[in-house]
Design a protein around this motif. Sequence first.
Motif, PDB file in Angstrom:
ATOM      1  N   LYS A 126      18.589  32.080  -8.263  1.00  0.00           N
ATOM      2  CA  LYS A 126      20.054  32.148  -8.149  1.00  0.00           C
ATOM      3  C   LYS A 126      20.733  31.658  -9.450  1.00  0.00           C
ATOM      4  CE  LYS A 126      21.609  27.860  -6.019  1.00  0.00           C
ATOM      5  NZ  LYS A 126      20.621  27.056  -5.327  1.00  0.00           N
ATOM      6  N   GLY A 127      21.786  32.371  -9.835  1.00  0.00           N
ATOM      7  CA  GLY A 127      22.485  32.026 -11.072  1.00  0.00           C
ATOM      8  C   GLY A 127      21.915  32.716 -12.306  1.00  0.00           C
ATOM      9  N   THR A 128      20.831  33.472 -12.140  1.00  0.00           N
ATOM     10  CA  THR A 128      20.233  34.132 -13.313  1.00  0.00           C
ATOM     11  C   THR A 128      21.180  35.175 -13.890  1.00  0.00           C
ATOM     12  OG1 THR A 128      17.991  33.770 -12.501  1.00  0.00           O
ATOM     13  CG2 THR A 128      18.292  35.556 -14.111  1.00  0.00           C
ATOM     14  N   ASP A 129      21.450  35.044 -15.162  1.00  0.00           N
ATOM     15  CA  ASP A 129      22.339  35.974 -15.867  1.00  0.00           C
ATOM     16  C   ASP A 129      21.895  35.964 -17.325  1.00  0.00           C
ATOM     17  OD1 ASP A 129      24.312  37.326 -17.182  1.00  0.00           O
ATOM     18  OD2 ASP A 129      25.982  36.218 -16.287  1.00  0.00           O
ATOM     19  N   ILE A 130      20.993  36.901 -17.629  1.00  0.00           N
ATOM     20  CA  ILE A 130      20.336  36.911 -18.938  1.00  0.00           C
ATOM     21  C   ILE A 130      20.775  38.147 -19.705  1.00  0.00           C
ATOM     22  CG2 ILE A 130      18.077  36.946 -20.120  1.00  0.00           C
ATOM     23  CD1 ILE A 130      16.845  35.841 -17.522  1.00  0.00           C
ATOM     24  N   LEU A 131      20.959  37.980 -20.995  1.00  0.00           N
ATOM     25  CA  LEU A 131      21.160  39.139 -21.854  1.00  0.00           C
ATOM     26  C   LEU A 131      20.030  39.160 -22.880  1.00  0.00           C
ATOM     27  CD1 LEU A 131      22.717  41.577 -22.905  1.00  0.00           C
ATOM     28  CD2 LEU A 131      24.040  40.009 -24.334  1.00  0.00           C
ATOM     29  N   ILE A 132      19.168  40.162 -22.766  1.00  0.00           N
ATOM     30  CA  ILE A 132      18.094  40.305 -23.756  1.00  0.00           C
ATOM     31  C   ILE A 132      18.618  41.166 -24.897  1.00  0.00           C
ATOM     32  CG2 ILE A 132      15.764  41.192 -24.195  1.00  0.00           C
ATOM     33  CD1 ILE A 132      15.092  40.554 -21.290  1.00  0.00           C
ATOM     34  N   ASP A 223       4.604  33.497 -25.245  1.00  0.00           N
ATOM     35  CA  ASP A 223       3.771  33.219 -24.063  1.00  0.00           C
ATOM     36  C   ASP A 223       4.452  32.190 -23.171  1.00  0.00           C
ATOM     37  OD1 ASP A 223       3.367  31.379 -26.124  1.00  0.00           O
ATOM     38  OD2 ASP A 223       1.196  31.224 -25.842  1.00  0.00           O
ATOM     39  N   SER A 224       4.965  31.153 -23.815  1.00  0.00           N
ATOM     40  CA  SER A 224       5.634  30.112 -23.059  1.00  0.00           C
ATOM     41  C   SER A 224       6.937  30.632 -22.436  1.00  0.00           C
ATOM     42  CB  SER A 224       5.869  28.950 -24.021  1.00  0.00           C
ATOM     43  OG  SER A 224       6.877  28.131 -23.576  1.00  0.00           O
ATOM     44  N   ALA A 225       7.637  31.522 -23.178  1.00  0.00           N
ATOM     45  CA  ALA A 225       8.881  32.100 -22.652  1.00  0.00           C
ATOM     46  C   ALA A 225       8.607  32.958 -21.424  1.00  0.00           C
ATOM     47  CB  ALA A 225       9.566  32.928 -23.738  1.00  0.00           C
ATOM     48  N   ALA A 226       7.479  33.668 -21.434  1.00  0.00           N
ATOM     49  CA  ALA A 226       7.135  34.513 -20.287  1.00  0.00           C
ATOM     50  C   ALA A 226       6.975  33.653 -19.035  1.00  0.00           C
ATOM     51  CB  ALA A 226       5.850  35.297 -20.566  1.00  0.00           C
ATOM     52  N   MET A 227       6.384  32.473 -19.215  1.00  0.00           N
ATOM     53  CA  MET A 227       6.220  31.573 -18.072  1.00  0.00           C
ATOM     54  C   MET A 227       7.576  31.030 -17.621  1.00  0.00           C
ATOM     55  SD  MET A 227       3.932  28.143 -17.701  1.00  0.00           S
ATOM     56  CE  MET A 227       4.956  27.232 -18.858  1.00  0.00           C
ATOM     57  N   SER A 228       8.376  30.558 -18.577  1.00  0.00           N
ATOM     58  CA  SER A 228       9.687  30.008 -18.212  1.00  0.00           C
ATOM     59  C   SER A 228      10.568  31.030 -17.519  1.00  0.00           C
ATOM     60  CB  SER A 228      10.428  29.530 -19.455  1.00  0.00           C
ATOM     61  OG  SER A 228       9.830  28.373 -19.952  1.00  0.00           O
ATOM     62  N   THR A 241      14.902  38.813 -29.483  1.00  0.00           N
ATOM     63  CA  THR A 241      13.482  38.974 -29.779  1.00  0.00           C
ATOM     64  C   THR A 241      13.176  40.322 -30.419  1.00  0.00           C
ATOM     65  OG1 THR A 241      11.256  38.567 -28.880  1.00  0.00           O
ATOM     66  CG2 THR A 241      12.764  39.862 -27.506  1.00  0.00           C
ATOM     67  N   GLU A 242      11.952  40.438 -30.930  1.00  0.00           N
ATOM     68  CA  GLU A 242      11.573  41.670 -31.644  1.00  0.00           C
ATOM     69  C   GLU A 242      11.226  42.775 -30.642  1.00  0.00           C
ATOM     70  OE1 GLU A 242       8.070  42.985 -32.604  1.00  0.00           O
ATOM     71  OE2 GLU A 242       7.627  42.143 -30.654  1.00  0.00           O
ATOM     72  N   GLY A 246      10.429  42.319 -26.668  1.00  0.00           N
ATOM     73  CA  GLY A 246      11.612  42.654 -25.879  1.00  0.00           C
ATOM     74  C   GLY A 246      11.307  43.719 -24.834  1.00  0.00           C
ATOM     75  N   ASP A 247      10.446  44.665 -25.186  1.00  0.00           N
ATOM     76  CA  ASP A 247      10.042  45.693 -24.222  1.00  0.00           C
ATOM     77  C   ASP A 247       9.377  45.037 -23.017  1.00  0.00           C
ATOM     78  OD1 ASP A 247       9.472  48.344 -23.259  1.00  0.00           O
ATOM     79  OD2 ASP A 247       7.391  48.024 -23.886  1.00  0.00           O
ATOM     80  N   ILE A 248       8.475  44.128 -23.281  1.00  0.00           N
ATOM     81  CA  ILE A 248       7.705  43.493 -22.203  1.00  0.00           C
ATOM     82  C   ILE A 248       8.594  42.549 -21.388  1.00  0.00           C
ATOM     83  CG2 ILE A 248       5.773  41.952 -21.708  1.00  0.00           C
ATOM     84  CD1 ILE A 248       4.512  43.055 -24.394  1.00  0.00           C
ATOM     85  N   LEU A 249       9.332  41.688 -22.076  1.00  0.00           N
ATOM     86  CA  LEU A 249      10.128  40.689 -21.356  1.00  0.00           C
ATOM     87  C   LEU A 249      11.253  41.320 -20.540  1.00  0.00           C
ATOM     88  CD1 LEU A 249      10.317  37.867 -24.063  1.00  0.00           C
ATOM     89  CD2 LEU A 249       8.907  37.884 -21.990  1.00  0.00           C
ATOM     90  N   SER A 250      11.753  42.487 -20.987  1.00  0.00           N
ATOM     91  CA  SER A 250      12.847  43.079 -20.209  1.00  0.00           C
ATOM     92  C   SER A 250      12.346  43.667 -18.887  1.00  0.00           C
ATOM     93  CB  SER A 250      13.647  44.101 -21.026  1.00  0.00           C
ATOM     94  OG  SER A 250      12.840  45.121 -21.537  1.00  0.00           O
ATOM     95  N   ASP A 251      11.140  44.225 -18.867  1.00  0.00           N
ATOM     96  CA  ASP A 251      10.596  44.639 -17.573  1.00  0.00           C
ATOM     97  C   ASP A 251      10.365  43.420 -16.678  1.00  0.00           C
ATOM     98  OD1 ASP A 251      10.438  47.272 -18.632  1.00  0.00           O
ATOM     99  OD2 ASP A 251       8.619  47.681 -17.488  1.00  0.00           O
ATOM    100  N   GLN A 252       9.889  42.353 -17.271  1.00  0.00           N
ATOM    101  CA  GLN A 252       9.664  41.134 -16.492  1.00  0.00           C
ATOM    102  C   GLN A 252      10.982  40.625 -15.905  1.00  0.00           C
ATOM    103  OE1 GLN A 252       7.684  37.911 -18.601  1.00  0.00           O
ATOM    104  NE2 GLN A 252       7.969  36.565 -16.835  1.00  0.00           N
ATOM    105  N   ALA A 253      12.041  40.676 -16.703  1.00  0.00           N
ATOM    106  CA  ALA A 253      13.349  40.232 -16.216  1.00  0.00           C
ATOM    107  C   ALA A 253      13.813  41.117 -15.055  1.00  0.00           C
ATOM    108  CB  ALA A 253      14.365  40.251 -17.351  1.00  0.00           C
TER     109      ALA A 253
END
Length: 367
Positions: A126-132, A223-228, A241-242, A246-253
């Motif tokens: 709850k409260g998640t509001d991220i801009l990649i 790696d640490s960001a993916a966990m957080s 991010t590069e 960014g491709d990977i983390l945005s699917d995760q988001a």
Amino acid sequence: MQLRVTSLPGDGIGPEVTSQAICVLEEVAGGFGHDLELDEKEIGGAALTKFGNPLPDATMQACLGSQAVLLGAVGSPAFDHNPRELRPEAGLLRLRQGLGAFANLRPAVFYPCLAACSPLREEIVKGTDILIVRELLGGLYFGQPRSIEGAPGARQALNTMRYSEPEIERIARVAFQLARTRRRRLLSIDKSNVLECSRLWREVVTGVARDFSDVQLSHMYVDSAAMSLVQKPAEFDVILTENMFGDILSDQAGGVVGSLGLLASASIGGPVGLYEPVHGSAPDIAGKGIANPLGAILSVALMLRHTFHLSKEAECVEAGVTSTLKGGFRTRDLARLGERTVSTEEMGAQIAEFVRLAAGANNRAAS
Ligand code: IPM
Ligand code: MN
């Protein structure tokens, strides 16, 4: 205002979601008194089938002649064995490059009414509001040299991760500017404990920060960001991010907030903005009328905001999405077991209807 838009439906679920996004855009134009000029062209597998080229000249010229491009998706298993330049994805990469669209914005926002969709507990998400903010024209995607060479059994493959200082600086500036419009926190994600590209990245971003002393900059390894991102997604604001990270983390988001089908993107920085949902062509569900059109519809909102600077119109589309979700409308990807689902078209129609009524109310208030 005149809105000159090229639409590129592309492959898989691209055409289904794009047509709903266009219905919404037409409703915005009609309701708020804008003159929409639409031109549809081929890209990806659709263009390969018709012209043997994933980005025909006519498509590129149409895009360069318009103010914004709305893209559905590219990619189809039919072309999996094609050489790289004749794959659907090559069309999209050349388009991004041809438009000079180096800054890829991918918002990931949690909707409280979709709490049940997230694999995470509500108290976490709850409260998640991220801009990649993803760099889109550099790194492994475009680095030269690249090849597969050698005799079968002993072949070698090569890709090059390459970044220059100006490439890093320009994307960093975009991210800092955007951070100013939000909570003024910027997290730069890299792998500077291993990669030269990341060491330069961190150095340049740190330098740019001197011009933005009102924004709080921090750094994290990828790696640490993916966990957080799964442990405390609500603590993120703007991520810089590069390309590949960014491709990977945005699917995760997308997974974190409940469905990749919700994510929209804007690719800006050049003369023409490119707007596309993050989800891709999803060939397994194409043509069934069950795809989630919200990523494409929210991409229209980003287009209204970033290319046309029509923030009231953008907010209206976003309000339409929120209200439709609150009203319980769910495409299959958002539905829980036993919940009623709506089709791609029904979902799109709800938002178009919301825009029509809201624009009417807006016009009555103005007169
Ligand atoms: C995306 C997609 C593309 C990318 C593909 C289709 C080339 O995955 O927009 O995230 O990797 O950038
Ligand atoms: Mn991707």
